[in-house]
Design an enzyme around this catalytic site. Structure first.
Site, PDB file in Angstrom:
ATOM      1  N   PRO A   1       0.845  -1.207   0.000  1.00 37.60           N
ATOM      2  CA  PRO A   1       0.000   0.000   0.000  1.00 37.60           C
ATOM      3  C   PRO A   1       0.873   1.247   0.000  1.00 37.60           C
ATOM      4  O   PRO A   1       1.565   1.539   0.972  1.00 37.60           O
ATOM      5  CB  PRO A   1      -0.790  -0.125   1.313  1.00 37.60           C
TER       6      PRO A   1
ATOM      7  N   ASP B   1       5.936   2.133   1.918  1.00 37.79           N
ATOM      8  CA  ASP B   1       5.031   1.008   2.150  1.00 37.79           C
ATOM      9  C   ASP B   1       4.345   1.235   3.499  1.00 37.79           C
ATOM     10  O   ASP B   1       4.985   1.183   4.547  1.00 37.79           O
ATOM     11  CB  ASP B   1       5.840  -0.294   2.161  1.00 37.79           C
ATOM     12  N   HIS B   2       3.021   1.462   3.452  1.00 33.75           N
ATOM     13  CA  HIS B   2       2.305   1.827   4.675  1.00 33.75           C
ATOM     14  C   HIS B   2       2.165   0.657   5.657  1.00 33.75           C
ATOM     15  O   HIS B   2       1.758   0.864   6.797  1.00 33.75           O
ATOM     16  CB  HIS B   2       0.918   2.380   4.326  1.00 33.75           C
ATOM     17  N   ARG B   3       2.509  -0.546   5.230  1.00 35.70           N
ATOM     18  CA  ARG B   3       2.541  -1.664   6.180  1.00 35.70           C
ATOM     19  C   ARG B   3       3.727  -1.525   7.121  1.00 35.70           C
ATOM     20  O   ARG B   3       3.689  -2.001   8.270  1.00 35.70           O
ATOM     21  CB  ARG B   3       2.654  -3.000   5.432  1.00 35.70           C
TER      22      ARG B   3
ATOM     23  N   VAL C   1       5.801   1.598   7.216  1.00 39.64           N
ATOM     24  CA  VAL C   1       6.116   2.994   7.543  1.00 39.64           C
ATOM     25  C   VAL C   1       4.827   3.774   7.719  1.00 39.64           C
ATOM     26  O   VAL C   1       4.000   3.817   6.802  1.00 39.64           O
ATOM     27  CB  VAL C   1       6.963   3.634   6.418  1.00 39.64           C
TER      28      VAL C   1
END
Length: 297
Positions: free
Chosen positions: A91, A267-269, A271
């Site tokens: 994401p 990567d929102h998983r 960061v």
């Protein structure tokens, strides 16, 4: 030089300078203009419109002359597969920052005159790379990857700094191994070697393996910014935009300053928005005042 740039339709502020003291040479303007030229189109008998045709690509024009079909070569195919995997797996979130880099431009001009750097190419990208390495040192959680199979987050204790390079064969992202261990001159040499190898088409799979974080220098194309897609296996990628002279409020007055835009995709998983902002802010602070690197370095 201004007349030549005007005749060629080139904006001087977008041209990377290679002359003494940061001077833009005639060769710089011509080289930039050549890179900006569209590909030559080939015409075919009885055809009113031109169609793409590059020798050696195996391309073919359909019988009705309305399409050109080009086989997907190995490098471009691997790039496409990697980008699709990244875009639909991680994401993506992108944060932006507009930065006054006037002091960085002055530092680049000084380094070009320094005898220690006479054998390497010094550009604003070098200072940006150094700034990112220092930001990673201060915020090591950004230097990570997501292991889906093991359901683990892997934090890297080294930085293999990727540099996205456009080549005739397609986009490649080789990386400078253990870039965190290099001094400024060593980093400059690493950047020069990496780009020369990529442009010569000699980049190997090993050169592109195990990257941990990447910079894409869209500014060399005169582009201000973008939303870069992550290199697979990495948590962040920094886009470095074109440096232009713009009106800027400096010490309470409007002055002409060198300004650029930075964009950090992550990567929102791995960061969250705060960590991404801290990293981007640190890079910006060093570009605004390179002396900050001495405090953090």
């Amino acid at each position: 030089m201004r007349k030549l740039a005007r005749d060629l339709g080139v904006e001087l502020a977008s041209v990377p300078a290679t002359g003494p003291g940061g001077i833009i040479t005639r060769e710089d303007v011509l080289a930039y203009s050549a890179r900006s030229e569209p590909r030559t189109l080939a015409t075919y008998a009885g055809d009113d419109s031109p169609w793409l045709s590059d020798a050696g690509t195996g391309s073919s024009v359909t019988p009705d002359g309305r399409q050109t079909r080009v086989p997907v070569k190995s490098v471009r195919k691997r790039t496409a597969e990697a980008m699709v995997q990244s875009a639909f797996t991680a994401p993506h979130v992108t944060e932006f920052h507009t930065v006054d880099v006037t002091k960085t431009m002055k530092l680049v001009a000084k380094l070009r005159e320094d005898r220690e750097f006479k054998d390497v190419r010094v550009t604003p990208l070098l200072i940006t790379a150094r700034a990112l390495l220092l930001a990673v040192r201060r915020h090591p959680d950004i230097n990570a990857s997501w292991d889906e199979a093991a359901q683990e987050i892997v934090y890297k204790h080294y930085v293999n700094l990727g540099i996205a390079a456009a080549t005739p064969r397609g986009l490649v992202v080789p990386n400078i191994k253990d870039a965190h261990r290099l001094d400024l001159k060593g980093l400059a040499q690493g950047l020069s070697d990496l780009t020369a190898t990529a442009r010569a088409g000699r980049t190997t799979p090993a050169d592109m393996s195990d990257g941990t974080i990447t910079i894409t220098n869209v500014g060399v194309f005169g582009i201000d910014t973008g939303t870069p897609i992550l290199n697979p296996g990495e948590a962040a990628i920094l886009a470095f935009g074109a440096i232009r002279e713009q009106p800027w409020v400096h010490k309470g007055k409007i002055k002409k300053r060198w300004v650029t835009q930075l964009a950090l995709s992550f990567d929102h998983r791995l960061v969250d928005g705060a960590l991404g902002a801290y990293v981007l802010s640190d890079v910006a602070k060093i570009l605004e005042d390179p002396a900050q690197a001495l405090v953090w370095g």
